[in-house]
Design an enzyme around this catalytic site. Structure first.
Site, PDB file in Angstrom:
ATOM      1  N   CYS A   1      32.001 -11.917 -25.863  1.00 49.04           N
ATOM      2  CA  CYS A   1      31.623 -12.724 -26.533  1.00 49.04           C
ATOM      3  C   CYS A   1      32.285 -13.257 -27.469  1.00 49.04           C
ATOM      4  O   CYS A   1      32.009 -12.704 -28.940  1.00 49.04           O
ATOM      5  CB  CYS A   1      30.311 -13.982 -27.019  1.00 49.04           C
ATOM      6  SG  CYS A   1      30.435 -14.780 -26.911  1.00 49.04           S
TER       7      CYS A   1
ATOM      8  N   CYS B   1      31.013 -15.456 -30.119  1.00 43.84           N
ATOM      9  CA  CYS B   1      29.626 -15.316 -30.594  1.00 43.84           C
ATOM     10  C   CYS B   1      30.009 -14.570 -32.389  1.00 43.84           C
ATOM     11  O   CYS B   1      29.452 -14.177 -32.810  1.00 43.84           O
ATOM     12  CB  CYS B   1      28.642 -14.572 -30.126  1.00 43.84           C
ATOM     13  SG  CYS B   1      28.411 -15.441 -28.518  1.00 43.84           S
ATOM     14  N   ASP B   2      31.269 -12.920 -31.657  1.00 43.85           N
ATOM     15  CA  ASP B   2      31.275 -11.827 -31.986  1.00 43.85           C
ATOM     16  C   ASP B   2      32.324 -11.511 -32.672  1.00 43.85           C
ATOM     17  O   ASP B   2      32.563 -10.945 -33.961  1.00 43.85           O
ATOM     18  CB  ASP B   2      31.263 -11.051 -31.817  1.00 43.85           C
ATOM     19  CG  ASP B   2      29.747 -10.268 -30.876  1.00 43.85           C
ATOM     20  OD1 ASP B   2      29.280 -11.032 -31.390  1.00 43.85           O
ATOM     21  OD2 ASP B   2      29.661 -10.249 -29.998  1.00 43.85           O
TER      22      ASP B   2
HETATM   23  C1  LIG Z   1      26.260  -9.309 -26.878  1.00 43.16           C
HETATM   24  C2  LIG Z   1      26.397 -10.473 -26.575  1.00 43.16           C
HETATM   25  C3  LIG Z   1      26.199 -11.699 -27.855  1.00 43.16           C
HETATM   26  C4  LIG Z   1      25.818 -12.698 -28.042  1.00 43.16           C
HETATM   27  N1  LIG Z   1      25.761 -13.535 -29.347  1.00 43.16           N
HETATM   28  C5  LIG Z   1      25.763 -15.607 -29.304  1.00 43.16           C
HETATM   29  C6  LIG Z   1      25.368 -15.426 -30.258  1.00 43.16           C
HETATM   30  O1  LIG Z   1      25.561 -15.291 -31.493  1.00 43.16           O
HETATM   31  N2  LIG Z   1      25.356 -16.802 -30.239  1.00 43.16           N
HETATM   32  C7  LIG Z   1      24.973 -17.032 -29.191  1.00 43.16           C
HETATM   33  O2  LIG Z   1      25.410 -18.476 -29.132  1.00 43.16           O
HETATM   34  N3  LIG Z   1      25.345 -17.211 -27.814  1.00 43.16           N
HETATM   35  C8  LIG Z   1      25.435 -15.527 -28.175  1.00 43.16           C
HETATM   36  N4  LIG Z   1      25.432 -15.374 -26.724  1.00 43.16           N
HETATM   37  C9  LIG Z   1      25.381 -15.542 -25.430  1.00 43.16           C
HETATM   38  C10 LIG Z   1      24.275 -16.433 -25.452  1.00 43.16           C
HETATM   39  O3  LIG Z   1      23.025 -14.943 -24.876  1.00 43.16           O
HETATM   40  C11 LIG Z   1      23.503 -16.746 -23.650  1.00 43.16           C
HETATM   41  O4  LIG Z   1      25.102 -17.924 -23.883  1.00 43.16           O
HETATM   42  C12 LIG Z   1      22.626 -17.269 -23.169  1.00 43.16           C
HETATM   43  O5  LIG Z   1      21.059 -16.040 -23.921  1.00 43.16           O
HETATM   44  C13 LIG Z   1      22.743 -18.051 -22.292  1.00 43.16           C
HETATM   45  O6  LIG Z   1      21.227 -18.424 -22.129  1.00 43.16           O
HETATM   46  P1  LIG Z   1      20.895 -18.470 -20.630  1.00 43.16           P
HETATM   47  O7  LIG Z   1      19.569 -18.892 -20.684  1.00 43.16           O
HETATM   48  O8  LIG Z   1      21.109 -19.658 -19.636  1.00 43.16           O
HETATM   49  O9  LIG Z   1      21.067 -16.975 -19.306  1.00 43.16           O
HETATM   50  P2  LIG Z   1      20.609 -15.397 -19.898  1.00 43.16           P
HETATM   51  O10 LIG Z   1      20.498 -15.093 -21.488  1.00 43.16           O
HETATM   52  O11 LIG Z   1      21.278 -14.885 -19.409  1.00 43.16           O
HETATM   53  O12 LIG Z   1      19.027 -15.381 -19.038  1.00 43.16           O
HETATM   54  C14 LIG Z   1      19.033 -15.614 -18.105  1.00 43.16           C
HETATM   55  C15 LIG Z   1      17.399 -14.464 -17.854  1.00 43.16           C
HETATM   56  O13 LIG Z   1      17.067 -14.856 -16.463  1.00 43.16           O
HETATM   57  C16 LIG Z   1      16.616 -13.415 -16.156  1.00 43.16           C
HETATM   58  N5  LIG Z   1      16.669 -13.237 -14.465  1.00 43.16           N
HETATM   59  C17 LIG Z   1      17.728 -12.965 -13.776  1.00 43.16           C
HETATM   60  N6  LIG Z   1      17.923 -12.987 -12.695  1.00 43.16           N
HETATM   61  C18 LIG Z   1      16.752 -13.243 -12.592  1.00 43.16           C
HETATM   62  C19 LIG Z   1      15.961 -12.725 -11.490  1.00 43.16           C
HETATM   63  N7  LIG Z   1      15.956 -13.305  -9.977  1.00 43.16           N
HETATM   64  N8  LIG Z   1      14.191 -13.234 -11.330  1.00 43.16           N
HETATM   65  C20 LIG Z   1      13.994 -13.068 -12.289  1.00 43.16           C
HETATM   66  N9  LIG Z   1      14.472 -13.071 -13.622  1.00 43.16           N
HETATM   67  C21 LIG Z   1      15.902 -13.240 -13.170  1.00 43.16           C
HETATM   68  C22 LIG Z   1      17.866 -12.140 -17.013  1.00 43.16           C
HETATM   69  O14 LIG Z   1      16.629 -11.065 -16.802  1.00 43.16           O
HETATM   70  C23 LIG Z   1      17.984 -12.807 -18.198  1.00 43.16           C
HETATM   71  O15 LIG Z   1      17.194 -12.511 -18.762  1.00 43.16           O
HETATM   72  C24 LIG Z   1      25.862 -13.471 -26.857  1.00 43.16           C
HETATM   73  C25 LIG Z   1      25.569 -12.952 -25.565  1.00 43.16           C
HETATM   74  C26 LIG Z   1      25.786 -11.792 -25.378  1.00 43.16           C
HETATM   75  C27 LIG Z   1      25.659 -10.804 -24.219  1.00 43.16           C
END
Ligand SMILES: Cc1cc2nc3c(=O)[nH]c(=O)nc-3n(C[C@H](O)[C@H](O)[C@H](O)COP(=O)(O)OP(=O)(O)OC[C@H]3O[C@@H](n4cnc5c(N)ncnc54)[C@H](O)[C@@H]3O)c2cc1C
Length: 308
Positions: free
Chosen positions: A132, A135-136
């Protein structure tokens, strides 16, 4: 079978926020998460761009605070993988811990960055390996780094990273980019970008932090070492949407199609966060989506009650 008003699938920032809003609005809500609550945030060592934390905050702490806040208003959470969603009223959600029913569903299952699948990548993730740029990128001020990929995302990331890094290598396995023409023109004109063609990464090098990449030329097989302080992998994303493809319209990227209220093609089913089309893939945007999807689910339930 336990019946809920709303079931939220996924416990990242989008799902946790949706859960906060639905439970605080008095709706009987269940959140189903297959892994750790917090989602992808759990992999972020330091989040510096989420408002409210001037010194930054670790992603795991932010996840735990979000969950505590939602649980305070009665959000129930279960650790289980959702394996199916059956259309009908109520919706039936099958999971590895049994089946649950709900009138409205919020899908916030996120997406996964495609990995290189090479030695050193996992071990050095968060220690110079990133997926990302937004982010980084800031952590690589004045450093030499590499971006792997040749599509729109890779080139957009590479251009964004030139704001911070001294030099950005773009490593691509082909001898031309897939990115759009305008992006290509901007990239080729940029003095900080250097292209390495027809090469694949064979290994990410470094003990505690990334200090280089082992590359292989796909045409000649010749190996070489590129010294860099970081590598951004931009070879695509896989949305966790396959489980829902039987009842929802998906984009050809696999992201869930939604309207501006985050309603999907199926009434009563909403999608939030990285899994939906056009998401900006940030914690802030996922949180915003969680709010919108929860309010849309609340309105849907009100309408359903009125008409029954
Ligand atoms: C290393 C890293 C660093 C980051 N740093 C930043 C940052 O500094 N600032 C920033 O703004 N963003 C950052 N991001 C991006 C940010 O984390 C994501 O955009 C955000 O978490 C997305 O949120 P979400 O709730 O849509 O999905 P996610 O955070 O991906 O959560 C989805 C969840 O659904 C669960 N899931 C999936 N399928 C199923 C299923 N069938 N049954 C049950 N559970 C399921 C998964 O296990 C997961 O926990 C970073 C990402 C990464 C990987």
């Amino acid at each position: 079978m336990t019946r809920y008003e709303v079931i939220i699938i996924g416990g990242g920032p989008a799902g946790l926020t949706a859960g906060l809003y639905t439970s605080r609005a008095g709706l009987k809500s269940l959140l189903v998460e297959r892994g750790a609550l917090g989602g992808q945030m759990m992999n972020a060592t330091l989040v510096e761009n989420y408002p409210g934390f001037p010194e930054g905050i670790s992603g795991s702490e932010l996840g735990s605070l979000m969950y505590r806040q939602a649980a305070r208003y009665g959000l129930e959470a279960v650790t289980a993988e959702v394996t199916g969603l059956t259309q009908g009223q109520p919706y039936s959600v099958s999971t590895t811990e049994g089946n649950f029913e709900a009138t409205a569903i919020v899908i916030a299952a996120g997406s996964e960055y495609r990995k290189l699948g090479v030695a050193g990548e996992k071990r050095l993730s968060g220690r110079g390996v990133s997926y990302c740029a937004t982010c980084d990128g800031f952590f690589f001020r004045n450093r030499e780094i590499a971006v792997v990929g040749g599509g729109d995302t890779a080139i957009t990331d590479a251009l964004e990273l030139t704001q911070y890094a001294r030099k950005v290598y773009v490593i691509h396995r082909r001898d031309q980019l897939r990115a759009g023409q305008l992006l290509q023109q901007r990239a080729f004109a940029h003095s900080k970008l250097k292209f390495i063609w027809s090469m694949v990464v064979e290994e990410v090098l470094g003990e505690k932090m990334v200090n280089g990449l082992k590359l292989r030329n796909v045409e000649t097989g010749q190996q070489s070492i590129l010294k860099v302080d970081g590598v951004f992998v931009a070879i695509g994303l896989t949305p966790n949407s396959q489980t829902f493809s039987n009842i929802l319209e998906l984009e050809n990227t696999g992201h869930i199609t939604t309207d501006e209220r985050l309603a999907t093609s199926t009434p009563g089913v909403f999608a939030a966060g990285d899994i939906r089309q056009n998401s900006l893939r940030q914690i802030g945007t996922a949180v915003g989506d969680g709010v919108t999807a929860a309010i849309s689910a609340f309105n849907y339930l009100q309408e359903t009650r009125k008409s029954s």
